[in-house]
Motif scaffolding. Structure first.
Motif, PDB file in Angstrom:
ATOM      1  N   SER A  85      46.479 -57.790  97.660  1.00 42.81           N
ATOM      2  CA  SER A  85      46.188 -56.621  98.508  1.00 42.81           C
ATOM      3  C   SER A  85      46.560 -55.407  97.680  1.00 42.81           C
ATOM      4  O   SER A  85      46.889 -55.536  96.505  1.00 42.81           O
ATOM      5  N   VAL A  86      46.563 -54.237  98.294  1.00 45.67           N
ATOM      6  CA  VAL A  86      47.005 -53.049  97.546  1.00 45.67           C
ATOM      7  C   VAL A  86      48.440 -53.204  97.058  1.00 45.67           C
ATOM      8  O   VAL A  86      48.843 -52.596  96.069  1.00 45.67           O
ATOM      9  N   LEU A  87      49.220 -54.039  97.750  1.00 44.28           N
ATOM     10  CA  LEU A  87      50.632 -54.200  97.387  1.00 44.28           C
ATOM     11  C   LEU A  87      50.882 -55.362  96.443  1.00 44.28           C
ATOM     12  O   LEU A  87      52.009 -55.566  95.989  1.00 44.28           O
ATOM     13  N   THR A  88      49.870 -56.138  96.179  1.00 43.20           N
ATOM     14  CA  THR A  88      50.037 -57.372  95.412  1.00 43.20           C
ATOM     15  C   THR A  88      48.874 -57.499  94.456  1.00 43.20           C
ATOM     16  O   THR A  88      47.807 -57.984  94.829  1.00 43.20           O
ATOM     17  N   ARG A  89      49.087 -57.016  93.232  1.00 43.72           N
ATOM     18  CA  ARG A  89      47.991 -56.981  92.262  1.00 43.72           C
ATOM     19  C   ARG A  89      48.260 -57.981  91.141  1.00 43.72           C
ATOM     20  O   ARG A  89      49.270 -57.910  90.464  1.00 43.72           O
ATOM     21  N   MET A  90      47.279 -58.871  90.955  1.00 45.83           N
ATOM     22  CA  MET A  90      47.481 -60.016  90.075  1.00 45.83           C
ATOM     23  C   MET A  90      47.058 -59.773  88.624  1.00 45.83           C
ATOM     24  O   MET A  90      47.244 -60.650  87.785  1.00 45.83           O
ATOM     25  N   VAL A  99      55.905 -65.218  90.224  1.00 45.69           N
ATOM     26  CA  VAL A  99      54.666 -65.311  90.988  1.00 45.69           C
ATOM     27  C   VAL A  99      54.483 -63.971  91.690  1.00 45.69           C
ATOM     28  O   VAL A  99      55.277 -63.613  92.563  1.00 45.69           O
ATOM     29  N   ILE A 100      53.467 -63.218  91.278  1.00 45.79           N
ATOM     30  CA  ILE A 100      53.195 -61.947  91.942  1.00 45.79           C
ATOM     31  C   ILE A 100      52.854 -62.254  93.397  1.00 45.79           C
ATOM     32  O   ILE A 100      52.021 -63.109  93.676  1.00 45.79           O
ATOM     33  N   GLY A 101      53.528 -61.592  94.333  1.00 41.69           N
ATOM     34  CA  GLY A 101      53.351 -61.890  95.757  1.00 41.69           C
ATOM     35  C   GLY A 101      54.508 -62.688  96.335  1.00 41.69           C
ATOM     36  O   GLY A 101      54.647 -62.797  97.539  1.00 41.69           O
ATOM     37  N   GLN A 102      55.361 -63.258  95.448  1.00 38.83           N
ATOM     38  CA  GLN A 102      56.573 -63.931  95.920  1.00 38.83           C
ATOM     39  C   GLN A 102      57.775 -63.023  95.661  1.00 38.83           C
ATOM     40  O   GLN A 102      57.707 -62.099  94.855  1.00 38.83           O
ATOM     41  N   ARG A 103      58.902 -63.358  96.295  1.00 35.46           N
ATOM     42  CA  ARG A 103      60.108 -62.578  96.044  1.00 35.46           C
ATOM     43  C   ARG A 103      60.549 -62.813  94.593  1.00 35.46           C
ATOM     44  O   ARG A 103      60.370 -63.893  94.059  1.00 35.46           O
ATOM     45  N   ASP A 145      60.857 -54.599  99.569  1.00 37.10           N
ATOM     46  CA  ASP A 145      61.333 -55.782 100.277  1.00 37.10           C
ATOM     47  C   ASP A 145      61.693 -56.917  99.327  1.00 37.10           C
ATOM     48  O   ASP A 145      61.991 -58.029  99.773  1.00 37.10           O
ATOM     49  N   GLY A 146      61.684 -56.655  98.021  1.00 35.51           N
ATOM     50  CA  GLY A 146      62.113 -57.663  97.051  1.00 35.51           C
ATOM     51  C   GLY A 146      60.996 -58.523  96.487  1.00 35.51           C
ATOM     52  O   GLY A 146      61.255 -59.392  95.659  1.00 35.51           O
ATOM     53  N   PHE A 147      59.762 -58.306  96.947  1.00 33.01           N
ATOM     54  CA  PHE A 147      58.632 -59.089  96.450  1.00 33.01           C
ATOM     55  C   PHE A 147      58.053 -58.446  95.188  1.00 33.01           C
ATOM     56  O   PHE A 147      58.062 -57.225  95.045  1.00 33.01           O
ATOM     57  N   VAL A 148      57.558 -59.298  94.280  1.00 33.20           N
ATOM     58  CA  VAL A 148      56.945 -58.786  93.060  1.00 33.20           C
ATOM     59  C   VAL A 148      55.591 -58.195  93.424  1.00 33.20           C
ATOM     60  O   VAL A 148      54.720 -58.898  93.955  1.00 33.20           O
ATOM     61  N   GLY A 149      55.409 -56.889  93.166  1.00 37.60           N
ATOM     62  CA  GLY A 149      54.164 -56.200  93.510  1.00 37.60           C
ATOM     63  C   GLY A 149      53.136 -56.302  92.409  1.00 37.60           C
ATOM     64  O   GLY A 149      51.970 -56.603  92.643  1.00 37.60           O
ATOM     65  N   THR A 150      53.596 -56.040  91.193  1.00 42.01           N
ATOM     66  CA  THR A 150      52.696 -56.207  90.054  1.00 42.01           C
ATOM     67  C   THR A 150      53.522 -56.277  88.780  1.00 42.01           C
ATOM     68  O   THR A 150      54.736 -56.059  88.791  1.00 42.01           O
ATOM     69  N   VAL A 151      52.833 -56.608  87.699  1.00 42.15           N
ATOM     70  CA  VAL A 151      53.450 -56.694  86.387  1.00 42.15           C
ATOM     71  C   VAL A 151      52.532 -55.954  85.421  1.00 42.15           C
ATOM     72  O   VAL A 151      51.307 -56.029  85.555  1.00 42.15           O
ATOM     73  N   ALA A 152      53.132 -55.207  84.490  1.00 39.87           N
ATOM     74  CA  ALA A 152      52.312 -54.511  83.498  1.00 39.87           C
ATOM     75  C   ALA A 152      52.832 -54.810  82.098  1.00 39.87           C
ATOM     76  O   ALA A 152      54.044 -54.903  81.896  1.00 39.87           O
ATOM     77  N   PRO A 153      51.924 -54.964  81.136  1.00 39.89           N
ATOM     78  CA  PRO A 153      52.370 -55.108  79.750  1.00 39.89           C
ATOM     79  C   PRO A 153      52.945 -53.774  79.272  1.00 39.89           C
ATOM     80  O   PRO A 153      52.507 -52.714  79.725  1.00 39.89           O
TER      81      PRO A 153
END
Lengths: 601, 601
Positions: B426-431, B441-445, B573-581
């Motif tokens: 979603s907008v909050l969870t970008r893979m 795991v993006i989307g998990q805590r 809330d502690g969840f991984v939202g995204t990761v960037a190089p």
């Protein structure tokens, strides 16, 4: 005009002085249900600064009284020591980072710093919950021991008479007479109690003078959050990180810095925190340090290394803490030694007051704690000399080498951290069967260790099985077989029952639990005889937890044979008192018979 | 006689219902400084019984709000599950002990039990310190949304009108009109808010009926301190160990046991705790169990497995907790799902109210939490069927085998413990750049992990770097080289600065810290650019602590290359939202631009 009647009352224990030593004692006695009063001349608790360092063993002691949670929350943890020495360019450079003062067996592997007001508040709140409050501002004006031999020998007699003066009374003269069974002087380096009893301080008055400075620094010094020993050509200093962003500096001062040339006296009014910071700044060069938010607290500290010639008079009046030993601040020992003095004394007083032990038990207080203080002074002297001496350089061939310095630090880690403190043999420390638990040192505190609870597989530290509740711990390491466990339970219970007679029963005197060398997969806690597990929580296993994160190897670490087992008697202060083989419990009988008195014996 | 003026006022958020879901929301909003009111129809908090199970992830959430210390002190820890089945002699026997429901990545590897009153007290005390109190007994009597499109679209409008009735007012009729920007209905399974909004519950009404019994048992059942699933020929039951020595039993009941034959209704008055205990006793045979101190609390529980068709109306009124999902008590999910609903909602409401994000952000609440509830219901159905079904035996060929049962338990461990909950993109969870941190795991805590603080070598869990303070975590895994770190700091800071403009600056919106893949022996924290360490505590190292007890291996566990590094964005809330190089920070820009609004963008 009517003559006012002076108030007069009895108390079991009167404590004079509500610093860390006095409060540790008052809180412990309150926990044990002893009738205690504590007075202090200060109108309120300390607000800032003062003593601040907790060594690992002291944190374990706080844990045993249920006070560690708050201490750990409020204090700052120091994990690392850094050593700075003169570098090639005149300024200092880091020559070593280590875990100085810390030992691997510590449950809490760090030093903790918290200002003395924080420490006092922890005790005051704990005591308040038990209905005990510090009476202040109150000073003693006279102390008098009975001269009647029978009274002195009767633990139930109120053999000490103390006159107290309440400084905030309406007419500022209200006095009160207190008749106490026992009196503790925990009234500091200038102890009124010690002086009143004519107890001498022994040792040399050395010349080391330190300034102490608490502030929130603005600095580029990379070790500002580590405990640092800095030796420079511009003087030595120590860095002690504190709560929040505060840092304490101890700055070595020369006589020229601080002594009035006319009188030879040190006069704080002729000094200032700005000058202290300036000296520190030169010592820390080429790094910069400033106090943009001001100085929180500062003082001057003159190191006198002395120990009292005796710790009690007739085992009725005692002194503890700074009243019996003063020393350099460098190993941060002061408050630790003080609180451990009264941690040792409090349970012994309690057992005597309850009539469980004779007055002679109280002789072990001086025996154990004065020897410790002497060792501490000896250590302090060596450490101070090394620390205050000039560093060895090309131009200073007599100076102290970095190797000498680090070796001294290493040698004394166990001693300083408190985990290696060892009491010599006495009625409380019997070495007969040391071989039955080769990994434990009888006379040292029981090392912490994680076991797994049989009933619910919860990992628990054995220290948590041994709260400071005044009871002796009876840890039954029953081994890996259960053939003989029923017979063992009956023998042990019969033995303990004799020593607990007319004292409320076994559970009032002894804290019995069982540690099996078996796997959590094979054991039902219900298989252990109830005599060896007065509650479902009292059976431990030498096994790992459900995730293999902790636990296991306890028998090996303690040097107890998994087949033969052993019973370990833990004193109420957490020290190993004795060890008995399972096949010969007579050692336990002998141990308790040597100092317990009363109907059962 | 004067007509009394009805009290009328505005509030940002009005919460109806002060159970765990409502209190989690109120406490979070109070922490974030949001103007909030919370009302409840009960005159006081729950006194005993009710919801009691905390799964590992929920304890982590409490930790993030600074509430875990008390929870851990007061609650009981359950580490082990035991499974009992019919044995050859008709009675039950233990067929397996495991760590059911618990997962290795949990920071707190246990289930915790605490009666609902204890949970409520933790929130109430935390809120009271922030000046927020539950108003009770108060019931809503009407709720009305604005029908004006512009008002509904303006997050600043008070678009919801609620009439409240104060039940303890002098004349028992005092009403009040509240205009709220947002309303949360956390008012339980029979939710008045849900019914007022006409939201339907979907799902089947099944026939499982359970009795619940809290008491201190006298028993020889060896697993009484473990969570037990007992399947016997005399019915099934569950054992849940509780605080102190208390135990909860869930007892499966048949229609014949509890339904009135005339009306078909379940009537608690026609039942008794004695009968419940008697049924449990038969199920636990040949073990004995009694309640010598009486029954603390009991109830009957009818399992209806349903989920609400929607979770909000126009993103202005929301429902949470039992108001949107009800299910079997067997996996102990109820309170966990409820509190995690509002943990998800509270920070989103906050960002919208502050004007940082648009109303559309709130759509992710239903998107994330309804999907979770549906999965939970699906799980519950499968689990309930397995649990309530007859065990497979020679005479019951259609029964559930122990293997089937254990497999179901195993499959769902991660899900039930909460550590495996994963929100869909979603907008909050970008893979996009999942490959830059393959172990996350993006989307998990974000999984907990111990790192070592560069400044003082203190081991810290990365969770402790990420308190639930409403900010996004920006964890800069800068790798093992420091060649490019100055350039990285400048780029990242410029980027964050744009998103923080007119919002109080970078530190008000983002919690920036740095994790280096380097040794504590080589790093001075002062070497890291200040933009990447707003405080001395903000530099971590992927290294072990001074004693090698913890730490190390974090980059590997997170699947982050030690040379290439990565930036991990952690939601409030502690969840991984995204990761960037590190070499392409545009992902971070894209992430925040997708839902943040306002002057900086």
């Amino acid at each position: 005009m009517p003559v006012p009647l002076t108030k007069e009352s009895d108390v079991d224990v009167l404590i004079i002085g509500a610093g860390p030593a006095g409060l540790m004692c008052a809180n412990a006695l309150a926990n044990f249900g002893v009738n205690v009063r504590i007075v202090d001349q200060r109108p309120a608790k300390v607000a800032a600064g003062q003593a601040d360092g907790y060594h690992p063993r002291t944190i374990e002691v706080f844990q045993s009284y249920g006070l560690a949670e708050r201490l750990l929350r409020e204090g700052n943890r120091v994990y690392r020591a850094a050593f700075y020495n003169p570098g090639p360019n005149g300024g200092i450079e880091c020559t070593e980072r280590s875990r100085g003062f810390l030992t691997p067996t510590a449950r809490y592997p760090f030093t903790l710093t918290l200002h003395q007001g924080g420490t006092e508040a922890i005790f005051l709140d704990s005591m308040a919950a038990l209905g005990v409050h510090v009476e202040r501002p109150v000073v003693p004006t006279s102390i008098e021991l009975s001269t009647v031999e029978e009274e002195l020998k009767d633990p139930n007699s109120h053999a000490v008479k103390v006159v107290l003066k309440h400084l905030d009374a309406a007419d500022a003269t209200e006095t009160e007479i207190v008749h106490a069974k026992f009196v503790l002087g925990a009234d500091g380096a200038h102890s009124w109690v010690r002086k009143s009893l004519g107890i001498a301080m022994e040792g040399e008055q050395t010349d080391y003078i330190w300034g102490v400075l608490d502030f929130v620094p603005d600095t580029n010094f990379p070790d500002i959050r580590n405990r640092c020993s800095v030796r420079s050509h511009n003087g030595s200093c120590m860095v002690i990180p504190r709560e929040g962003d505060t840092v304490r500096l101890y700055v070595q001062l020369s006589d020229a810095d601080v002594r009035d040339t006319a009188t030879g006296r040190v006069d704080k009014n002729k000094f200032s925190s700005e000058r202290l910071l300036d000296i520190a700044r030169r010592s820390l060069s080429p790094f910069t340090i400033a106090a943009p938010h001001g100085i929180e607290w500062w003082t001057l500290y003159i190191i006198g290394q002395r120990v009292a010639s005796k710790y009690s008079v007739h085992e009725r009046v005692f002194i503890a803490g700074d009243a019996c030993h003063t020393h350099s601040p460098k190993a941060g020992q002061g408050m630790n030694a003080s609180m451990n003095d009264t941690h040792d004394l409090a349970w012994k007083l309690t057992h005597v007051i309850r009539g469980w032990a004779g007055l002679s038990l109280l002789k072990t207080y001086e025996f154990e704690r004065r020897k410790y203080a002497q060792d501490l002074i000896a250590f302090d002297k060596r450490f101070s000399a090394l620390f205050s001496g000039k560093p060895r350089t090309d131009g200073e061939a007599d100076g102290v080498t970095q190797e000498e310095f680090l070796e001294a630090v290493g040698t004394f880690d166990q001693f300083v951290s408190g985990t290696g403190v060892c009491y010599a043999p006495s009625v409380l420390t019997r070495m007969t069967h040391q071989a039955s638990a080769r990994g434990l040192v009888i006379g040292q505190r029981l090392p912490p260790r994680i076991f797994v609870r049989a009933a619910d597989a919860r990992p628990v530290d054995i220290h948590d099985m041994l709260p400071a509740d005044g009871r002796f711990g009876v840890a039954v390491f029953a081994g890996d077989a259960d053939m003989h466990i029923a017979a063992l339970a009956r023998s042990l219970d019969a033995l303990l029952r004799r020593h607990a007679e007319q004292r409320g029963g076994v559970a009032a005197v002894f804290n019995v639990f069982t540690v099996l060398a078996r796997s959590k997969d094979d054991v039902n806690y219900t298989d252990v005889p109830e005599l060896l597990r007065p509650h479902w929580s009292k059976v431990l296993l030498d096994d790992t937890d459900m995730f293999g994160r902790s636990g296991g190897g306890g028998y090996d670490a303690y040097g107890i044979d998994r087949t033969r087992g052993a019973v370990v008697i833990v004193r109420p202060d957490g020290f190993v008192g004795t060890v008995a083989p399972l096949e010969d419990l007579s050692e336990i009988d002998d141990y308790f018979s040597s100092f317990m008195v009363g109907p059962g014996l």
